[in-house]
Design an enzyme around this catalytic site. Structure first.
Site, PDB file in Angstrom:
ATOM      1  N   HIS A   1     -37.126 -67.251-118.807  1.00 25.88           N
ATOM      2  CA  HIS A   1     -36.668 -68.210-119.805  1.00 25.88           C
ATOM      3  C   HIS A   1     -35.998 -69.376-119.071  1.00 25.88           C
ATOM      4  CE1 HIS A   1     -36.241 -65.118-123.326  1.00 25.88           C
ATOM      5  NE2 HIS A   1     -37.387 -64.985-122.677  1.00 25.88           N
TER       6      HIS A   1
ATOM      7  N   GLU B   1     -33.196 -70.800-119.509  1.00 29.24           N
ATOM      8  CA  GLU B   1     -31.791 -70.542-119.184  1.00 29.24           C
ATOM      9  C   GLU B   1     -31.649 -69.655-117.957  1.00 29.24           C
ATOM     10  OE1 GLU B   1     -33.422 -70.213-122.158  1.00 29.24           O
ATOM     11  OE2 GLU B   1     -31.934 -69.726-123.684  1.00 29.24           O
TER      12      GLU B   1
ATOM     13  N   CYS C   1     -31.451 -66.522-126.480  1.00 35.11           N
ATOM     14  CA  CYS C   1     -31.711 -65.169-126.969  1.00 35.11           C
ATOM     15  C   CYS C   1     -30.573 -64.256-126.483  1.00 35.11           C
ATOM     16  CB  CYS C   1     -33.069 -64.681-126.465  1.00 35.11           C
ATOM     17  SG  CYS C   1     -33.095 -64.273-124.700  1.00 35.11           S
TER      18      CYS C   1
ATOM     19  N   CYS D   1     -30.418 -63.965-122.588  1.00 32.19           N
ATOM     20  CA  CYS D   1     -29.888 -65.175-121.957  1.00 32.19           C
ATOM     21  C   CYS D   1     -28.394 -65.316-122.235  1.00 32.19           C
ATOM     22  CB  CYS D   1     -30.658 -66.397-122.422  1.00 32.19           C
ATOM     23  SG  CYS D   1     -32.355 -66.450-121.776  1.00 32.19           S
TER      24      CYS D   1
END
Length: 149
Positions: A53, A55, A83, A86
């Site tokens: 991801h 992040e 999410c 993260c």
């Protein structure tokens, strides 16, 4: 007193690059002392890694750049509400402030769903600011998924 500077446009640039690469358009930048120290976009398909991801990749790069597992004093700018995974990484890295554009009612972990930072088990809770650049980030996501249906 210094003025507020938004870094959401830099995160949106990363999201646009993700979309151009066929990835879900999410981008992130990490800022320290008014300067971007890491920038990343979603790369899950490219890296065949479900944890790639924006992040997570930005956090990894910033930690590498600073030579520390802690990002104390750093701000994370991301185009979509993080999410739960993260959010856990944000807490572990001790990021000072989280700025996100679009809310994620389906998979968000900050203001939606499990609200990771509200749990007593959260090691750290950043200051949280949502909705900055929301319209553009939401449009990027909507257009991306509409093109695939």
């Amino acid at each position: 007193m210094t003025g507020f500077t938004s870094f959401m446009e830099a995160a949106l640039d990363q999201a646009r690059a993700a979309a151009a690469a066929g990835e879900v358009p999410v981008g992130a930048v990490i800022v320290r002392e008014g300067r971007i120290i890491a920038a990343a976009r979603n790369r899950m398909r490219e890296l065949t890694d479900p944890t790639a991801h924006a992040e997570m990749l930005a956090i990894r790069a910033a930690c590498q750049n600073l030579g520390s597992e802690r990002l104390t004093g750093c701000d994370l700018w991301v185009t979509l509400e993080p999410c739960p995974a993260c959010a856990g990484a944000i807490a572990a890295a001790r990021i000072a402030r989280l700025y996100y554009a679009a809310a994620d009612p389906k998979s968000g972990g900050v203001a939606q769903g499990p609200r990771v930072f509200d749990h007593p088990q959260a090691h750290h809770s950043p200051e949280i600011y949502g909705g900055l650049g929301e319209a553009e980030a939401a449009a990027l996501l909507k257009d991306f998924f509409a093109a695939r249906r």
